[in-house]
Write a protein that holds these residues in place. Sequence first.
Motif, PDB file in Angstrom:
ATOM      1  N   TYR A  96       4.664  -3.670   7.828  1.00  0.00           N
ATOM      2  CA  TYR A  96       4.405  -5.031   8.302  1.00  0.00           C
ATOM      3  C   TYR A  96       5.470  -5.965   7.748  1.00  0.00           C
ATOM      4  O   TYR A  96       5.531  -6.208   6.551  1.00  0.00           O
ATOM      5  CB  TYR A  96       3.011  -5.464   7.869  1.00  0.00           C
ATOM      6  N   VAL A  98       6.624  -9.336   7.024  1.00  0.00           N
ATOM      7  CA  VAL A  98       5.984 -10.642   6.848  1.00  0.00           C
ATOM      8  C   VAL A  98       6.898 -11.774   7.304  1.00  0.00           C
ATOM      9  O   VAL A  98       6.443 -12.773   7.863  1.00  0.00           O
ATOM     10  CB  VAL A  98       5.589 -10.833   5.367  1.00  0.00           C
ATOM     11  N   GLN A 101       6.992 -11.506  11.108  1.00  0.00           N
ATOM     12  CA  GLN A 101       5.680 -11.226  11.698  1.00  0.00           C
ATOM     13  C   GLN A 101       5.781 -10.120  12.747  1.00  0.00           C
ATOM     14  O   GLN A 101       5.334 -10.255  13.880  1.00  0.00           O
ATOM     15  CB  GLN A 101       5.075 -12.501  12.303  1.00  0.00           C
ATOM     16  N   GLU A 118       3.154  -6.850  18.566  1.00  0.00           N
ATOM     17  CA  GLU A 118       2.138  -7.380  17.654  1.00  0.00           C
ATOM     18  C   GLU A 118       1.128  -8.269  18.363  1.00  0.00           C
ATOM     19  O   GLU A 118       0.012  -8.478  17.869  1.00  0.00           O
ATOM     20  CB  GLU A 118       2.790  -8.126  16.478  1.00  0.00           C
ATOM     21  N   ARG A 140      -6.184 -10.212  11.951  1.00  0.00           N
ATOM     22  CA  ARG A 140      -5.689 -11.559  12.225  1.00  0.00           C
ATOM     23  C   ARG A 140      -6.363 -12.581  11.311  1.00  0.00           C
ATOM     24  O   ARG A 140      -7.520 -12.433  10.946  1.00  0.00           O
ATOM     25  CB  ARG A 140      -5.985 -11.934  13.679  1.00  0.00           C
ATOM     26  N   GLN A 149      -1.080 -20.451  11.609  1.00  0.00           N
ATOM     27  CA  GLN A 149      -1.117 -19.190  10.870  1.00  0.00           C
ATOM     28  C   GLN A 149      -2.153 -18.216  11.434  1.00  0.00           C
ATOM     29  O   GLN A 149      -2.312 -17.113  10.926  1.00  0.00           O
ATOM     30  CB  GLN A 149      -1.432 -19.463   9.398  1.00  0.00           C
ATOM     31  N   GLU A 152      -1.092 -14.625  12.143  1.00  0.00           N
ATOM     32  CA  GLU A 152      -0.613 -13.783  11.054  1.00  0.00           C
ATOM     33  C   GLU A 152      -1.655 -12.718  10.715  1.00  0.00           C
ATOM     34  O   GLU A 152      -2.846 -12.869  11.008  1.00  0.00           O
ATOM     35  CB  GLU A 152      -0.325 -14.630   9.812  1.00  0.00           C
ATOM     36  N   GLN A 167      -3.110 -13.417   1.887  1.00  0.00           N
ATOM     37  CA  GLN A 167      -2.018 -13.754   2.802  1.00  0.00           C
ATOM     38  C   GLN A 167      -0.682 -13.496   2.114  1.00  0.00           C
ATOM     39  O   GLN A 167      -0.442 -13.984   1.002  1.00  0.00           O
ATOM     40  CB  GLN A 167      -2.112 -15.213   3.231  1.00  0.00           C
ATOM     41  N   GLN A 169       3.342 -13.979   2.018  1.00  0.00           N
ATOM     42  CA  GLN A 169       4.432 -14.825   2.487  1.00  0.00           C
ATOM     43  C   GLN A 169       5.694 -14.455   1.722  1.00  0.00           C
ATOM     44  O   GLN A 169       5.635 -13.944   0.602  1.00  0.00           O
ATOM     45  CB  GLN A 169       4.098 -16.308   2.275  1.00  0.00           C
TER      46      GLN A 169
END
Length: 255
Positions: A96, A98, A101, A118, A140, A149, A152, A167, A169
């Motif tokens: 994944y 980040v 995305q 995605e 999600r 967001q 994401e 989450q 980042q």
Amino acid sequence: MQYATTQWAVRWGGVAAVLLGLAMQQSKAQVSQVPTSGSGVMAQENINSIVRGGQGYTVDTRYQGLVGSPYAIARWLPAVVTTDHDVKLQPVLLKYDVVQQLLYARQPARTDSMLLNENRVKSFVLTDAGGSIPERRFRRFAEAPNPAQGREFVEVLHEGKYTVLKQYQKKMEQASYKGAYSQDKRYDELVTKETYYLCRPDGTVVPITKLTLKALQSAAPELTSKLKSEADRNRSMGKSEADLMVLMRVVDPAG
């Protein structure tokens, strides 16, 4: 990172159902190569309705020269992907990204990978046999305080009446080697930033910058005494993310 050709994706069966464009060139797909049973049938239907033609890809060099990883987990891990139509695809190896995305997948026996669509992925579960959490669930961020967001993916650390989400980042720190007060750092670096969220039964979402027992108690006042009592009873437990989630499972069991 190298994207696979469509012919390889078609032969892959179920995963081809979520192939993403990012196309450099267009050519007709050989959908006849899809298996005629099991997940391959779904792949054939999705290829006919979504892809409508093959796609060629190029080598992805966007992260060359950077220190740090753009991925939530840098290793390829076995994964089961669920599409937006609740179709589970055959197991693949997944990463994944980040920063962009994006989701990359590959077969265990191959070194080249392909980019999944995605937008068609609802969730995925990673098997991390060597990690502290053997099964890692991502979905999600439907509860995101910032609607931007919402698309994401977040990791689900706990799910009961309360839900704890993580989450990922990535922050870019630029090279700093010019000037009298520079850090003599001659490379750009991707630094991981993690934010936790506690979703309460009333639908409110509380961000937690640093996951601690006190932060959990502050975000869920109704659980304060239970969390304290359980923490006092298990003083041998540490203060790690895994330990805190064990406490959450005791005071807020699933189901």
